[in-house]
Design a protein around this motif. Structure first.
Motif, PDB file in Angstrom:
ATOM      1  N   GLY A 147       0.787  -1.223   0.000  1.00 16.70           N
ATOM      2  CA  GLY A 147       0.000   0.000   0.000  1.00 16.70           C
ATOM      3  C   GLY A 147       0.817   1.270   0.000  1.00 16.70           C
ATOM      4  O   GLY A 147       0.249   2.373  -0.031  1.00 16.70           O
ATOM      5  N   SER A 148       2.131   1.146   0.027  1.00 17.33           N
ATOM      6  CA  SER A 148       2.989   2.330   0.023  1.00 17.33           C
ATOM      7  C   SER A 148       2.936   3.013  -1.341  1.00 17.33           C
ATOM      8  O   SER A 148       3.157   2.372  -2.377  1.00 17.33           O
ATOM      9  CB  SER A 148       4.435   1.943   0.353  1.00 17.33           C
ATOM     10  OG  SER A 148       5.285   3.057   0.210  1.00 17.33           O
ATOM     11  N   ALA A 199      -3.308   1.389   1.266  1.00 12.50           N
ATOM     12  CA  ALA A 199      -2.904   2.799   1.242  1.00 12.50           C
ATOM     13  C   ALA A 199      -3.941   3.647   1.983  1.00 12.50           C
ATOM     14  O   ALA A 199      -3.596   4.559   2.750  1.00 12.50           O
ATOM     15  CB  ALA A 199      -2.756   3.279  -0.198  1.00 12.50           C
ATOM     16  N   ALA A 200      -5.215   3.318   1.779  1.00 12.44           N
ATOM     17  CA  ALA A 200      -6.289   4.073   2.417  1.00 12.44           C
ATOM     18  C   ALA A 200      -6.296   3.862   3.931  1.00 12.44           C
ATOM     19  O   ALA A 200      -6.484   4.811   4.699  1.00 12.44           O
ATOM     20  CB  ALA A 200      -7.635   3.677   1.819  1.00 12.44           C
ATOM     21  N   VAL A 201      -6.097   2.618   4.377  1.00 16.73           N
ATOM     22  CA  VAL A 201      -6.119   2.388   5.824  1.00 16.73           C
ATOM     23  C   VAL A 201      -4.902   3.038   6.495  1.00 16.73           C
ATOM     24  O   VAL A 201      -4.987   3.475   7.645  1.00 16.73           O
ATOM     25  CB  VAL A 201      -6.212   0.879   6.154  1.00 16.73           C
ATOM     26  CG1 VAL A 201      -4.863   0.174   6.124  1.00 16.73           C
ATOM     27  CG2 VAL A 201      -6.864   0.686   7.528  1.00 16.73           C
ATOM     28  N   GLN A 216       9.817  -5.780  11.727  1.00 16.55           N
ATOM     29  CA  GLN A 216      11.044  -5.698  12.501  1.00 16.55           C
ATOM     30  C   GLN A 216      11.222  -4.364  13.196  1.00 16.55           C
ATOM     31  O   GLN A 216      12.222  -4.131  13.864  1.00 16.55           O
ATOM     32  CB  GLN A 216      12.246  -5.985  11.593  1.00 16.55           C
ATOM     33  CG  GLN A 216      12.242  -7.414  11.034  1.00 16.55           C
ATOM     34  CD  GLN A 216      13.339  -7.629  10.019  1.00 16.55           C
ATOM     35  OE1 GLN A 216      13.417  -6.955   8.994  1.00 16.55           O
ATOM     36  NE2 GLN A 216      14.216  -8.585  10.301  1.00 16.55           N
ATOM     37  N   GLY A 217      10.240  -3.478  13.028  1.00 18.19           N
ATOM     38  CA  GLY A 217      10.271  -2.193  13.716  1.00 18.19           C
ATOM     39  C   GLY A 217      10.896  -1.068  12.926  1.00 18.19           C
ATOM     40  O   GLY A 217      11.017   0.054  13.448  1.00 18.19           O
ATOM     41  N   ASP A 218      11.269  -1.299  11.668  1.00 19.48           N
ATOM     42  CA  ASP A 218      11.845  -0.233  10.849  1.00 19.48           C
ATOM     43  C   ASP A 218      10.739   0.599  10.207  1.00 19.48           C
ATOM     44  O   ASP A 218       9.711   0.075   9.785  1.00 19.48           O
ATOM     45  CB  ASP A 218      12.731  -0.841   9.745  1.00 19.48           C
ATOM     46  CG  ASP A 218      13.935  -1.549  10.303  1.00 19.48           C
ATOM     47  OD1 ASP A 218      14.471  -1.098  11.345  1.00 19.48           O
ATOM     48  OD2 ASP A 218      14.350  -2.572   9.730  1.00 19.48           O
ATOM     49  N   ARG A 219      10.974   1.901  10.137  1.00 23.30           N
ATOM     50  CA  ARG A 219       9.995   2.794   9.509  1.00 23.30           C
ATOM     51  C   ARG A 219       9.951   2.578   7.995  1.00 23.30           C
ATOM     52  O   ARG A 219      10.990   2.336   7.360  1.00 23.30           O
ATOM     53  CB  ARG A 219      10.322   4.257   9.796  1.00 23.30           C
ATOM     54  CG  ARG A 219       9.868   4.714  11.161  1.00 23.30           C
ATOM     55  CD  ARG A 219       9.966   6.214  11.302  1.00 23.30           C
ATOM     56  NE  ARG A 219       9.469   6.667  12.587  1.00 23.30           N
ATOM     57  CZ  ARG A 219       8.229   7.076  12.829  1.00 23.30           C
ATOM     58  NH1 ARG A 219       7.366   7.117  11.828  1.00 23.30           N
ATOM     59  NH2 ARG A 219       7.866   7.463  14.019  1.00 23.30           N
ATOM     60  N   LEU A 220       8.748   2.685   7.456  1.00 25.42           N
ATOM     61  CA  LEU A 220       8.544   2.571   6.017  1.00 25.42           C
ATOM     62  C   LEU A 220       7.953   3.867   5.489  1.00 25.42           C
ATOM     63  O   LEU A 220       7.226   4.575   6.187  1.00 25.42           O
ATOM     64  CB  LEU A 220       7.569   1.416   5.706  1.00 25.42           C
ATOM     65  CG  LEU A 220       8.024   0.003   6.059  1.00 25.42           C
ATOM     66  CD1 LEU A 220       6.894  -0.977   5.793  1.00 25.42           C
ATOM     67  CD2 LEU A 220       9.268  -0.378   5.251  1.00 25.42           C
ATOM     68  N   PRO A 221       8.218   4.192   4.214  1.00 22.24           N
ATOM     69  CA  PRO A 221       7.606   5.393   3.613  1.00 22.24           C
ATOM     70  C   PRO A 221       6.140   5.126   3.274  1.00 22.24           C
ATOM     71  O   PRO A 221       5.774   4.016   2.891  1.00 22.24           O
ATOM     72  CB  PRO A 221       8.433   5.609   2.346  1.00 22.24           C
ATOM     73  CG  PRO A 221       8.926   4.234   1.972  1.00 22.24           C
ATOM     74  CD  PRO A 221       9.150   3.516   3.277  1.00 22.24           C
ATOM     75  N   PHE A 222       5.321   6.138   3.435  1.00 25.19           N
ATOM     76  CA  PHE A 222       3.908   6.029   3.049  1.00 25.19           C
ATOM     77  C   PHE A 222       3.763   6.035   1.537  1.00 25.19           C
ATOM     78  O   PHE A 222       2.799   5.520   1.015  1.00 25.19           O
ATOM     79  CB  PHE A 222       3.092   7.151   3.654  1.00 25.19           C
ATOM     80  CG  PHE A 222       2.776   6.946   5.106  1.00 25.19           C
ATOM     81  CD1 PHE A 222       1.779   6.054   5.481  1.00 25.19           C
ATOM     82  CD2 PHE A 222       3.454   7.640   6.091  1.00 25.19           C
ATOM     83  CE1 PHE A 222       1.482   5.850   6.819  1.00 25.19           C
ATOM     84  CE2 PHE A 222       3.155   7.452   7.427  1.00 25.19           C
ATOM     85  CZ  PHE A 222       2.163   6.547   7.796  1.00 25.19           C
TER      86      PHE A 222
END
Length: 228
Positions: free
Chosen positions: A138-139, A155-157, A222-228
């Motif tokens: 959804g990114s 993406a919406a959620v 794993q706790g890593d940030r992802l881009p929207f």
């Protein structure tokens, strides 16, 4: 230890996450659409009261509110796990539009319905957390076109959770979206990257450590940030 509500606990990630949490001593409230899907493996936990099961469909607001009215205790963590992959035809050039709407109804509106119904229980906790199982698919920075109904619903959620995070920040309630990994489940298939046990263990660790400063974020298992 705390009380965790997990939707879609009948299979896959929801079932394995419940196992992890129950074995370490948390109280779990699980939801299923059909009580016949409640596995016999839960009998000991059900008998002791450590586990409670609710029957509801995330599309049915009335059923959700009736289920919420049966719960009279704080909920520390809400895990919005219930979801579907969507219709067989979901290309931008060949779309099952009714199936697309159903995917949005379950994957996007379902978590919001559940959150609305159980928000009073989260407010009774010291520091409530809303963790919604999303997907890297959804990114918007991940430009792929397959499974577009599923991608759009996730993406919406993500945006809904970001909005909830802003609205609930003054109350100290955290809301995040999580990519559980490409997991070997009925949905992910046998060729996926990680086992359901690996995903669930990572999700449990993330749930423990997520804090107010993380609210509104999108993370992987794993706790890593992802881009929207």
């Amino acid at each position: 230890m705390g009380t965790v509500l997990i939707t879609g606990m009948g299979r896959g990630i929801g079932r394995e996450l419940a196992r992890v949490l129950l074995r370490r001593g948390d109280r779990v409230i699980g939801t299923v659409r059909d009580e016949r899907s409640i596995s016999g493996e839960w009998s000991e936990f059900l008998a002791s009261g450590q586990l409670r099961m609710l029957v509801l469909d995330v599309r049915d607001e009335t059923a959700i509110r009736k289920a919420a009215a049966q719960v009279d205790e704080p909920i520390d963590v809400l895990v919005n796990n219930a979801g579907i992959i969507g219709p067989q035809r979901q290309s931008t050039l060949d779309m099952d539009f009714e199936g697309f709407l159903e995917t949005l109804n379950i994957n996007t509106l379902g978590p919001l319905r559940i959150t609305h119904a159980f928000l009073p229980h989260l407010r009774r906790a010291k520091a409530g957390k809303i963790v919604t199982i999303s997907s890297r698919m959804g990114s918007l920075s991940y430009a792929k076109a397959d499974r577009i109904a599923y991608r759009a619903s996730k993406a919406a959620v993500n945006k809904v959770m970001q909005g909830l995070a802003e609205d609930l920040r003054p109350e100290g309630i955290v809301a995040i979206s999580v990519h559980p990994g490409w997991v070997r489940t009925d949905m992910g298939g046998t060729g996926a990257d990680i086992s359901v046990a690996e995903s669930a263990a990572g999700l449990a660790t993330l749930i423990d450590r997520v804090a107010c400063e993380d609210s509104g974020g999108f993370f992987d298992w794993q706790g890593d940030r992802l881009p929207f």
